[in-house]
Design an enzyme around this catalytic site. Structure first.
Site, mmCIF file in Angstrom:
data_model
loop_
_atom_site.group_PDB
_atom_site.id
_atom_site.type_symbol
_atom_site.label_atom_id
_atom_site.label_comp_id
_atom_site.label_asym_id
_atom_site.label_seq_id
_atom_site.Cartn_x
_atom_site.Cartn_y
_atom_site.Cartn_z
ATOM 1 N N HIS A 99 14.867 -5.922 -17.893
ATOM 2 C CA HIS A 99 13.735 -5.822 -18.827
ATOM 3 C C HIS A 99 13.109 -4.434 -18.796
ATOM 4 O O HIS A 99 13.210 -3.690 -17.823
ATOM 5 C CB HIS A 99 12.663 -6.872 -18.483
ATOM 6 C CG HIS A 99 11.729 -6.422 -17.391
ATOM 7 N ND1 HIS A 99 10.540 -5.795 -17.646
ATOM 8 C CD2 HIS A 99 11.844 -6.501 -16.039
ATOM 9 C CE1 HIS A 99 9.938 -5.504 -16.504
ATOM 10 N NE2 HIS A 99 10.708 -5.921 -15.508
ATOM 11 N N CYS A 100 12.458 -4.092 -19.916
ATOM 12 C CA CYS A 100 11.545 -2.957 -19.985
ATOM 13 C C CYS A 100 10.235 -3.526 -20.507
ATOM 14 O O CYS A 100 9.889 -4.659 -20.159
ATOM 15 C CB CYS A 100 12.110 -1.829 -20.858
ATOM 16 S SG CYS A 100 12.708 -2.347 -22.490
ATOM 17 N N TYR A 101 9.496 -2.794 -21.328
ATOM 18 C CA TYR A 101 8.219 -3.345 -21.798
ATOM 19 C C TYR A 101 8.429 -4.411 -22.874
ATOM 20 O O TYR A 101 7.890 -5.508 -22.803
ATOM 21 C CB TYR A 101 7.323 -2.229 -22.336
ATOM 22 C CG TYR A 101 5.868 -2.634 -22.443
ATOM 23 C CD1 TYR A 101 5.029 -2.526 -21.339
ATOM 24 C CD2 TYR A 101 5.344 -3.115 -23.636
ATOM 25 C CE1 TYR A 101 3.698 -2.909 -21.430
ATOM 26 C CE2 TYR A 101 4.021 -3.492 -23.732
ATOM 27 C CZ TYR A 101 3.197 -3.394 -22.626
ATOM 28 O OH TYR A 101 1.886 -3.785 -22.715
#
Length: 304
Positions: A99-101
């Site tokens: 994941h990222c943002y």
């Protein structure tokens, strides 16, 4: 799957891309119920900040944090090998969440790179494979360029690949513009001076026309294309130790032995090749100042 959660990061968004491999946003990685429901055992966080302590300290999780902005000039390519290994280990033991943002660019790039290497896929095919499962994925243009370079390198980081050399030099130039010196982590861009004794065994070399000192090898050439062919109108080379260019933004290049002027360089300004291509950074040796020692190099110059 979507559900309302932390209002500061939006709704939970996470999708299964491959067996045991999920791609999502920060909201999913911060939600304990989601992690338990999906039986997540490994998490890759690629964002500006790590996950909250209450998540990081969960004993059932193995977490890898990569601090990276979603900017085209960020070097995400350098993480492809280690994230591939992390994901491989994770899917063999449990379920992995990358994941990222928002789960759109940075984390999607890592997952695409993983699929490219695992299944020997072109970027376009891996991208479509991920997008089919998560329609919002959209790596920024810089990350796409790095994925295409990864494809050209056959899914390994090949430091001798021309595209990789140019990529690293361009990153180094951007850093030089900011801090006015070559950062420590880019010192490998400065190649060792040619070994004269070894060069005698394989005479692919440039010699100073005045004193015959070996100043570069054929392998040090930095090439570019003109009309879909390698341009043969100029000599741009990698920065070498004798140039002393780690603390100077631009200047002249002089033979390390006789101090005869050989060319010029610039980290911060482009140099135009006779073909019209703008090269930056540029380390240029004038053809009139050097001699070429073998048939291979002569063929490079004359074969059109």
């Amino acid at each position: 799957m979507l559900q309302v959660c932390d209002t500061t990061v939006g709704p939970i968004s996470v999708d299964l891309i491959e067996p045991n491999l999920y791609l999502g946003g920060l909201a999913a990685a911060k939600d304990k119920d989601t992690l338990k429901k999906l039986k997540i055992s490994h998490i890759i966080t690629i964002d500006t900040d790590p996950l909250p302590r209450q998540i990081v300290e969960m004993k059932c999780l193995t977490i890898k944090f990569i601090q990276l902005l979603d900017q085209p000039k960020e070097n995400i390519l350098s993480y492809f090998d280690e994230t591939h290994s992390f994901i491989e280990e994770g899917v063999s033991k449990g379920n992995v969440l990358v994941h990222c943002y928002f789960g759109v660019s940075r984390s999607a790039t890592l997952v695409i790179a993983y699929l490219m290497k695992k299944f020997n896929l072109k970027f376009s095919d891996a991208f479509e494979r991920v997008k089919l499962k998560r329609s919002i994925v959209y790596p920024n243009p810089g990350f796409v360029s790095q994925l295409l370079l990864f494809e050209k390198m056959k899914y390994i980081i090949d430091k001798n690949n021309m595209g990789y050399k140019i990529f690293r030099l361009s990153l180094a130039a951007e850093e030089f513009k900011i801090i006015k010196i070559l950062p420590q982590n880019f010192l490998e861009c400065i190649r060792n001076d040619p070994d004269s004794e070894r060069s005698l065994l394989g005479p692919n070399i440039f010699k100073c026309k005045k004193c015959r000192t070996v100043v570069a090898g054929f392998s040090n050439l930095i090439t570019h294309e003109n009309e879909n062919q390698v341009c043969k109108k100029s000599f741009f080379i990698e920065p070498l130790e004798w140039m002393n260019v780690t603390q100077v933004p631009k200047g002249k290049l002089y033979c390390p032995k006789c101090q005869n002027k050989l060319g010029s360089f610039s980290w911060i300004e482009s140099c135009q090749c006779p073909c019209g291509k703008q090269i930056i950074p540029a380390f240029y040796i004038s053809p009139s100042k050097v001699d070429f020692s073998n048939l291979q190099l002569k063929n490079y110059l004359l074969n059109v």
